[in-house]
Design a protein around this motif. Structure first.
Motif, mmCIF file in Angstrom:
data_model
loop_
_atom_site.group_PDB
_atom_site.id
_atom_site.type_symbol
_atom_site.label_atom_id
_atom_site.label_comp_id
_atom_site.label_asym_id
_atom_site.label_seq_id
_atom_site.Cartn_x
_atom_site.Cartn_y
_atom_site.Cartn_z
ATOM 1 N N UNK A 107 -3.924 1.991 -2.532
ATOM 2 C CA UNK A 107 -3.339 2.737 -3.657
ATOM 3 C C UNK A 107 -2.786 4.098 -3.249
ATOM 4 N N UNK A 119 1.077 3.799 4.894
ATOM 5 C CA UNK A 119 1.748 4.234 6.119
ATOM 6 C C UNK A 119 0.892 3.877 7.339
ATOM 7 N N UNK A 155 -2.811 12.721 -4.147
ATOM 8 C CA UNK A 155 -2.212 12.689 -2.812
ATOM 9 C C UNK A 155 -0.963 13.568 -2.846
ATOM 10 N N UNK A 183 2.499 15.321 -0.775
ATOM 11 C CA UNK A 183 3.437 15.484 0.343
ATOM 12 C C UNK A 183 4.328 16.667 0.008
ATOM 13 N N UNK A 240 7.887 12.053 2.410
ATOM 14 C CA UNK A 240 7.568 10.664 2.077
ATOM 15 C C UNK A 240 8.761 10.066 1.330
ATOM 16 N N UNK A 296 16.971 2.613 7.034
ATOM 17 C CA UNK A 296 15.529 2.622 6.747
ATOM 18 C C UNK A 296 14.699 2.853 8.015
ATOM 19 N N UNK A 323 12.392 6.091 8.593
ATOM 20 C CA UNK A 323 10.946 5.979 8.753
ATOM 21 C C UNK A 323 10.494 6.669 10.045
ATOM 22 N N UNK A 362 8.210 9.880 9.813
ATOM 23 C CA UNK A 362 6.835 9.643 10.286
ATOM 24 C C UNK A 362 6.390 10.799 11.177
ATOM 25 N N UNK A 375 4.926 12.179 7.192
ATOM 26 C CA UNK A 375 5.227 11.295 6.061
ATOM 27 C C UNK A 375 5.638 9.936 6.571
ATOM 28 N N UNK A 376 6.717 9.399 5.982
ATOM 29 C CA UNK A 376 7.193 8.094 6.399
ATOM 30 C C UNK A 376 7.907 7.426 5.245
ATOM 31 N N UNK A 377 8.329 6.183 5.469
ATOM 32 C CA UNK A 377 9.044 5.446 4.428
ATOM 33 C C UNK A 377 8.260 4.196 4.056
ATOM 34 N N UNK A 378 8.100 3.985 2.775
ATOM 35 C CA UNK A 378 7.441 2.766 2.289
ATOM 36 C C UNK A 378 8.400 1.978 1.418
ATOM 37 N N UNK A 408 3.666 5.858 -10.229
ATOM 38 C CA UNK A 408 4.167 4.652 -9.566
ATOM 39 C C UNK A 408 3.454 3.419 -10.090
ATOM 40 N N UNK A 409 4.104 2.272 -9.912
ATOM 41 C CA UNK A 409 3.459 1.016 -10.284
ATOM 42 C C UNK A 409 2.356 0.639 -9.288
ATOM 43 N N UNK A 410 2.611 0.846 -7.999
ATOM 44 C CA UNK A 410 1.725 0.308 -6.967
ATOM 45 C C UNK A 410 0.701 1.305 -6.449
ATOM 46 N N UNK A 411 0.996 2.589 -6.591
ATOM 47 C CA UNK A 411 0.126 3.604 -5.989
ATOM 48 C C UNK A 411 -0.351 4.580 -7.051
ATOM 49 N N UNK A 432 1.475 10.732 -7.058
ATOM 50 C CA UNK A 432 1.656 11.546 -5.855
ATOM 51 C C UNK A 432 2.317 12.855 -6.278
#
Lengths: 294, 554
Positions: A193, A199, B5, B7, B33, B119, B123, B127, B131-134, B154-157, B160
């Protein structure tokens, strides 16, 4: 954290892969070996623990040299660091008890892992014994039917949600000290989550891609001497279980009469509709069918 | 402060705008991110297909991503023509001068290939910043604390937080709408484009378009071939495919109750295209997209608190007659947004990133391109229905026709004047009437016959890849009456009147002797273009991460 995941190679029982002879006996030679499907959940549980807490994941299996590829598959799934196969002729034809003795001795050669993970039942044996019996030898707290998992590293504890009696309707939360032995239920769902976890997962996937190609460099094969077990306690000699014979289970007869209908046959479909209408007893079925038909 | 969380910089959307912002943040060493809802960057993206590097632009895509053209683009566009069409009469003008005006280079692109290439680079670079790319992560709204924007939900996390949020989440930006900076209210603020990617071997392209390996052609089409709907068509050569499409003003599509896929077919089957399409038409992908009309919607102040909007999310899509530029502006805006934050932060006033960004858009000339002053001045007169009628009447009269004939030698030159394109009013005059009269008066007859049979809508939908979020549709109808939402039946690019396999269908409900016309919605075939958000009464959001349509070409 050091995690060890147990896995087994099993015949690929999926249709098109599996092969039986005339007597209904499995033809091992013609059926490919794959990683036991339920072990995926144990691997997922270990991976989640590693993503959250870092550390190292070892995967172990007992079996013939051909299981190396099963271990490779496990490495790709769990992004494992190292692979361990305990394998020699003395171990052949082991029942779950002899297997548990072998695996526990194998695990002990790896040091003192914080968590050992096993899957729920293998697709061939279906006993569900090997995990708990292995732990009987290791003598750690055992949590079975785990569907989610949290570890508090500082406190050295593991908190898990588990199905009581394997029933999805009844879930309890238990806490135990580490090290512990976890049997993951097929209902186990990893949860990521935070972006940070995802990452890390992405990094691990990237690292593993190269490692899994040269997986044999990360694989250690050990025989009974290496893991320091007496051959009398392993393999066929160490197995109290005797399988006298295997009989095919006759197919249960169908309880209802079924008629096949070609959906393009308008007349036959009309008959189905009429039958449904009379079964329902009023005109609603007709309206519903008409509304859905455009 | 809650324990979220965090960033430093958050970029929503990994298209060219988001990629440019992320790369620029990374260049400043800012922890970044990037969140993309598609299964891979580019899988949710559609564009007509030309990306420009403008000489006057402070940032271009290949500045930010060296090697872009070789690895991620299709072909340099070296020929640019417009065809005025009336029936089978065609008068073609060479617009290469217009195309090359302020152009360092211009390449055709396919978005899946382009964005997925970006992408990987984004990333890698983000990174390094921590950070990074999701991918597969859908940002669905803004997170506020005490009324201030502090992050995203967010739907999944879990939520942030970030010090700066760049919304590069496209034309249907949920963040821009959550912030109240954009809406879906007025059809005349949007275009809708539909596109077919067509298979064609490289040597066939070389033959039919007379282009070498490092050359490409672009053709535009306007006139009477689109049933009077205001808009036009395009054809771009890719490496071994073609991008063919049509783009129309959404208000005009609705007014004419036109079916977008049929208008596209009108282009594909026009005899003029027979020379290029031959008799071996293989369509690889059908797609659609809503396009903001920057003249009307490009935000002069595309920011609110910590939120900066770039690209389509901010309405930064320049579609002025034959000048069609979007991705380049998104790239410039993305880089300027990130740079603005970095500079504001170094002066210890990060809260001024937004005003700084808006100022840069003005000072770098971006706003002038997006919202030409001449258009603003003329619009009141030129878009008046009475004036349009008079102009069209004159133009189609003997006098107008004589005028067109008299101008014949100079028309091509006039079409090549960039400032004139920028002035073009949104009326049928430049889109339909003028090109038709030009073709009628000056055109030559096309002798070819088209043998192209485009796939029907059912086959086009069937050819797309979907991962349907069963049981939780991302769009719901707020008002299912025909009056409120009926326009979607024709205007939705994957729906059609009397077609049961699309998103929107008209139904008649009979209750107690009365009849009611209603609209029903099935989001399974949805291509997430956003048309229905404008023309129907819906609760509209994107699907969850990884779900919905997945474009393979884009």
């Amino acid at each position: 954290m050091h995690m060890v995941v147990l896995t087994k190679g099993v015949p690929d029982f999926r249709e098109g892969q599996v092969s039986f002879d005339e007597d209904g006996h499995l033809e091992r030679g013609k059926t490919p070996t794959v990683m036991n499907p339920n072990d995926r959940f144990a691997l997922e549980a270990a991976l989640q623990t590693r993503v959250r807490h870092g550390g190292r994941v070892s995967v172990m299996s007992m079996g013939p040299p051909g299981y190396k590829e099963v271990l490779q598959e496990a490495m790709e799934t769990v992004y494992a660091d190292d692979l361990h196969l305990v394998s020699d002729r003395e171990m052949a034809a082991a029942d779950t008890w002899a297997t548990a003795i072998t695996l526990s001795a194998g695990i002990e050669t790896l040091g003192e892992p914080d968590v050992v993970f096993a899957g729920f039942k293998t697709a061939d044996g279906e006993t569900g014994h090997t995990g708990p019996q292995t732990n009987w030898c290791l003598d750690m707290p055992l949590v079975t039917h785990v569907i989610s998992l949290d570890i508090d590293e500082e406190a050295g504890t593991l908190r898990a949600k588990r199905l009581v009696e394997g029933d999805i309707e009844e879930i309890e939360t238990v806490e135990t000290e580490l090290p512990a032995f976890v049997v993951a239920d097929p209902e186990f769902e990893p949860s990521y989550r935070t972006a940070g976890e995802r990452l890390t997962l992405k990094d691990l996937r990237e690292e593993t891609r190269a490692r899994a190609q040269n997986y044999e460099e990360h694989l250690t094969v050990r025989d009974h001497a290496d893991i320091n077990v007496d051959p009398d306690y392993i393999g066929l000699d160490g197995s109290p279980t005797i399988v006298s014979s295997v009989d095919p289970i006759p197919k249960a007869p169908a309880e209802r009469e079924a008629t096949m209908v070609d959906p393009d046959d308008t007349g036959a479909m009309q008959d189905v509709l009429t039958a449904m209408q009379s079964a329902v007893g009023d005109g609603d079925a007709g309206d519903a069918a008409a509304a859905g038909g455009d | 402060m809650s324990d979220y969380e965090h960033y430093e910089a958050l970029v929503v959307g990994a298209g060219p705008g988001g990629a440019a912002a992320a790369a620029t943040f990374a260049n400043y060493g800012i922890e970044t991110l990037v969140l993309e809802r598609g299964v891979e960057a580019g899988s949710k993206n559609v564009s007509g297909g030309l990306i420009y590097a403008e000489e006057s632009a402070p940032y271009t895509i290949d500045d930010l991503f060296p090697g872009f053209r070789e690895a991620a683009a299709e072909r340099p566009i070296t020929k640019y023509r417009i065809h005025n069409i009336a029936g089978d009469k065609v008068e073609s003008f060479d617009l290469t001068d217009l195309h090359e005006h302020d152009t360092e280079w211009s390449d055709s692109v396919l978005r899946r290939k382009m964005d997925s290439w970006l992408e990987d680079r984004v990333h890698e670079r983000t990174r390094e910043t921590g950070g990074g790319l999701l991918t597969g992560v859908h940002v669905n709204g803004l997170l506020r604390e005490e009324g201030r924007i502090v992050g995203v939900t967010l739907d999944e996390l879990d939520p942030i937080t970030a010090d700066i949020i760049v919304a590069a989440d496209g034309v249907n930006s949920e963040l821009a709408r959550d912030a109240g900076l954009m809406d879906w209210d007025e059809p005349d603020e949007w275009f809708q484009g539909v596109k077919a990617v067509v298979d064609m071997p490289e040597d066939t392209i070389a033959d039919r378009f007379d282009v070498a390996e490092d050359e490409g052609a672009a053709h535009l089409f306007s006139g009477d071939l689109f049933e009077g709907v205001r808009g036009g068509g395009f054809l771009y050569t890719n490496r071994d495919t073609l991008s063919l499409g049509t783009v129309f003003h959404l208000d005009s599509l609705v007014a004419e109750q036109a079916e977008p896929h049929e208008l596209l077919d009108g282009l594909l089957t026009h005899p003029l295209l027979a020379q290029w399409l031959g008799d071996d038409y293989t369509e690889l992908e059908y797609s659609a997209k809503l396009v903001p009309d920057s003249k009307k919607v490009a935000l002069r102040e595309p920011h609110f608190g910590r939120l900066l909007l770039v690209g389509d999310a901010a309405g930064q899509m320049q579609a002025q007659g034959p000048i069609i530029k979007g991705m380049n502006h998104a790239v410039t805006a993305g880089a300027l947004a990130a740079e603005s934050y970095a500079q504001a932060k170094s002066r210890n006033e990060p809260e001024k990133a937004g005003t700084r960004y808006a100022r840069k858009l003005r000072n770098e000339g971006v706003m002038k391109k997006l919202r030409p002053r001449g258009y603003e001045l003329l619009r009141g007169v030129a878009e008046d229905d009475g004036v349009t009628n008079v102009v069209d009447t004159v133009l189609t009269s003997a006098v107008g026709r004589a005028g067109v004939r008299a101008l014949s030698g100079r028309l091509e030159r006039l079409y090549n004047v960039p400032t004139l394109s920028a002035l073009m009013p949104d009326t049928r005059t430049p889109y339909v009437t003028l090109p038709t009269v030009i073709a009628e008066e000056l055109g030559t007859r096309v002798r070819d016959e088209s043998s192209v049979t485009p796939p029907d809508l059912e086959a086009r939908i069937g050819g797309l890849t979907y991962d349907t979020d069963i049981g939780s549709p991302h769009i719901t109808l707020r008002d299912e009456s025909y009056e409120a939402s009926g326009a979607a039946v024709a205007a939705c690019p994957v729906s059609a009147v009397d077609f049961g396999g699309g998103c929107y269908r008209e139904e008649v409900v009979r209750t107690n002797g009365s009849e009611e016309r209603v609209v029903s919605l099935d989001t399974q075939p949805c291509v997430e273009c956003g048309t229905c958000a404008v023309v129907a009464d819906t609760d509209w959001s994107h699907p969850r991460g990884d779900k919905g349509v997945e474009f393979k070409w884009g």
